[in-house]
Scaffold this motif. Sequence first.
Motif, PDB file in Angstrom:
ATOM      1  N   VAL A  88       1.983  -7.578  -5.733  1.00  0.00           N
ATOM      2  CA  VAL A  88       2.194  -6.313  -5.028  1.00  0.00           C
ATOM      3  C   VAL A  88       3.436  -6.394  -4.148  1.00  0.00           C
ATOM      4  O   VAL A  88       4.269  -5.478  -4.129  1.00  0.00           O
ATOM      5  N   VAL A  89       3.577  -7.493  -3.408  1.00  0.00           N
ATOM      6  CA  VAL A  89       4.749  -7.684  -2.551  1.00  0.00           C
ATOM      7  C   VAL A  89       6.023  -7.693  -3.403  1.00  0.00           C
ATOM      8  O   VAL A  89       7.022  -7.049  -3.065  1.00  0.00           O
ATOM      9  N   THR A 144       1.903 -18.549  -7.861  1.00  0.00           N
ATOM     10  CA  THR A 144       0.650 -19.283  -8.064  1.00  0.00           C
ATOM     11  C   THR A 144       0.118 -19.862  -6.760  1.00  0.00           C
ATOM     12  O   THR A 144      -1.092 -19.966  -6.578  1.00  0.00           O
ATOM     13  N   GLU A 145       1.001 -20.243  -5.841  1.00  0.00           N
ATOM     14  CA  GLU A 145       0.564 -20.802  -4.562  1.00  0.00           C
ATOM     15  C   GLU A 145       0.292 -19.731  -3.519  1.00  0.00           C
ATOM     16  O   GLU A 145      -0.239 -20.016  -2.453  1.00  0.00           O
ATOM     17  N   GLY A 146       0.687 -18.490  -3.797  1.00  0.00           N
ATOM     18  CA  GLY A 146       0.381 -17.386  -2.898  1.00  0.00           C
ATOM     19  C   GLY A 146       1.132 -17.414  -1.585  1.00  0.00           C
ATOM     20  O   GLY A 146       0.671 -16.850  -0.587  1.00  0.00           O
ATOM     21  N   ASN A 147       2.301 -18.040  -1.544  1.00  0.00           N
ATOM     22  CA  ASN A 147       3.093 -18.091  -0.319  1.00  0.00           C
ATOM     23  C   ASN A 147       3.914 -16.805  -0.220  1.00  0.00           C
ATOM     24  O   ASN A 147       4.846 -16.583  -0.990  1.00  0.00           O
ATOM     25  N   VAL A 148       3.575 -15.961   0.747  1.00  0.00           N
ATOM     26  CA  VAL A 148       4.203 -14.645   0.844  1.00  0.00           C
ATOM     27  C   VAL A 148       5.700 -14.744   1.118  1.00  0.00           C
ATOM     28  O   VAL A 148       6.498 -13.977   0.569  1.00  0.00           O
ATOM     29  N   LEU A 149       6.102 -15.697   1.954  1.00  0.00           N
ATOM     30  CA  LEU A 149       7.520 -15.843   2.263  1.00  0.00           C
ATOM     31  C   LEU A 149       8.326 -16.234   1.029  1.00  0.00           C
ATOM     32  O   LEU A 149       9.447 -15.761   0.835  1.00  0.00           O
ATOM     33  N   MET A 198      -3.543  -6.146   3.050  1.00  0.00           N
ATOM     34  CA  MET A 198      -2.097  -5.954   2.955  1.00  0.00           C
ATOM     35  C   MET A 198      -1.685  -4.894   1.928  1.00  0.00           C
ATOM     36  O   MET A 198      -0.861  -4.022   2.247  1.00  0.00           O
ATOM     37  N   PRO A 199      -2.228  -4.888   0.710  1.00  0.00           N
ATOM     38  CA  PRO A 199      -1.757  -3.894  -0.269  1.00  0.00           C
ATOM     39  C   PRO A 199      -1.952  -2.450   0.194  1.00  0.00           C
ATOM     40  O   PRO A 199      -1.019  -1.644   0.154  1.00  0.00           O
ATOM     41  N   GLN A 200      -3.177  -2.105   0.654  1.00  0.00           N
ATOM     42  CA  GLN A 200      -3.391  -0.723   1.072  1.00  0.00           C
ATOM     43  C   GLN A 200      -2.703  -0.416   2.388  1.00  0.00           C
ATOM     44  O   GLN A 200      -2.344   0.742   2.655  1.00  0.00           O
ATOM     45  N   LEU A 201      -2.454  -1.413   3.234  1.00  0.00           N
ATOM     46  CA  LEU A 201      -1.689  -1.207   4.462  1.00  0.00           C
ATOM     47  C   LEU A 201      -0.273  -0.758   4.126  1.00  0.00           C
ATOM     48  O   LEU A 201       0.260   0.189   4.727  1.00  0.00           O
ATOM     49  N   LEU A 248       9.806  -4.986   3.177  1.00  0.00           N
ATOM     50  CA  LEU A 248      10.387  -6.145   3.856  1.00  0.00           C
ATOM     51  C   LEU A 248       9.614  -6.538   5.112  1.00  0.00           C
ATOM     52  O   LEU A 248       9.348  -7.714   5.362  1.00  0.00           O
ATOM     53  N   VAL A 249       9.261  -5.533   5.916  1.00  0.00           N
ATOM     54  CA  VAL A 249       8.690  -5.812   7.236  1.00  0.00           C
ATOM     55  C   VAL A 249       7.262  -6.332   7.148  1.00  0.00           C
ATOM     56  O   VAL A 249       6.904  -7.299   7.822  1.00  0.00           O
ATOM     57  N   VAL A 250       6.425  -5.721   6.307  1.00  0.00           N
ATOM     58  CA  VAL A 250       5.018  -6.137   6.252  1.00  0.00           C
ATOM     59  C   VAL A 250       4.858  -7.572   5.742  1.00  0.00           C
ATOM     60  O   VAL A 250       4.207  -8.390   6.401  1.00  0.00           O
ATOM     61  N   PRO A 251       5.426  -7.941   4.572  1.00  0.00           N
ATOM     62  CA  PRO A 251       5.258  -9.331   4.130  1.00  0.00           C
ATOM     63  C   PRO A 251       5.832 -10.359   5.110  1.00  0.00           C
ATOM     64  O   PRO A 251       5.205 -11.387   5.376  1.00  0.00           O
TER      65      PRO A 251
END
Length: 436
Positions: free
Chosen positions: A58-59, A153-158, A280-283, A299-302
């Motif tokens: 999603v990000v 795969t590791e789910g690291n948002v940054l 996070m997705p619905q936000l 950009l700002v939320v993630p």
Amino acid sequence: MSAGSVLRSAFTTKLYVTVLVAIVLGAVLGFVAPAAGAALQPVGTGFISLIQMLIAPVVFCTIVTGIASAGELTSVGRVGIKALVYFEVLTTIALILGLIVMDLFRPGGGIHADPGSLKLSGSAQQYVQSGESQHWYDFIVDIIPKTVVSAFTEGNVLQVLLVAVLFAIAVKALGERGAPLVRGIERVSDALFGIVKIIMYLAPIGAFGAMAYTTGKFGASTLASLGGVVLLFWATGIVFCVVVFGVVARLCGIRILKLYRYFKDELLITLGTANYEAVMPQLMRKLEHLGAPKRIVGLVVPSGYAFNGDGVCLYLGFASLYIAQAFDVNLSLWQQIGLLAVFMVTSKGSAGVAGAGFVILAATLSTTGAVPVAGIMLVLGVDRFLSTMRGLVSLCGQMVGSIVVSRWEGVFDLDRARQVLSGETPADTTETVPAA
């Protein structure tokens, strides 16, 4: 109204009511039958995992379509800098407030604990070991993934954020040849949000299981011994959300209580699950509906989930002084300022770290040596209740962050936001799940 329509609205337009009822029922079950409540842990964690599996794609889709479609590559750096300035100011205020509250009320003053009598064990020992291996620069180095695939795969948002920004710039450089690719990613994004809608059917069940587990495993006896600390932290968190964020929102031209009412579903899900990443997705989608541009929200939320942990920072100032007071360690003003300075750096390394608040607290106490790190055992029992308020405060910070940066950029649709918050504009259709 037919039974079918009532049931449908309970999981769509009235989802917040259903989640609230589920939270209450889960708490009752946990207190009445602790063993049964604790056994429901997989129900809560399963719901959170369902949402978390979608966060990375999603990000990625949101950032790529936002940047590539807008065509304002020069604004990406400017938006990022403004976001980081906002994050730093608000997290610093949270740290200072936590220290001030503890200096005023001193809830740990009468404990007189002996550091030698406390032994690190279980999860606390793991947190300390993880914290001791952390460095202030880790969050910078960890932004770069080992591979493009591992970022997802590791789910690291940054890491996903970095890959998405680079990919969006590359697609934009393709010119017209990249347009079909952007449209394709937009379709994928729509499908992902469709999956989110479906999963949200399970939100009441997830909140029920998570709350039953929390009260069943850490309930009555734990709250009785440290209930005052929990209540003080919750009161501090509520004041921060209403007063500090209220002032910031007012400067942006909106009222904070109306904003919280708009995000009531997300707040209640975080209350029930103690995990604000799950919303996070619905936000992001609801912030876009409110009037914040997609490229800024993307950009700002993630990045805010990594750098804008207002709740974590509030907790760090609070917990560190509580432990110091419990050990009769009187920190001078300059020692507290030094602790504050270290927290300002270490708190930025919480992205993707399990038990982030505890890890950062252990890492900082180990680094400074001013307060015995074994003191984290004093708050371990109620950390689940503290983490719920940490999540709520941090979530409120994410709500306000995109609005602040959008207003700073002069692109926030204030008229639309006021109409949405006043109910004059229909609610975002993505809040509901289409009938089967």
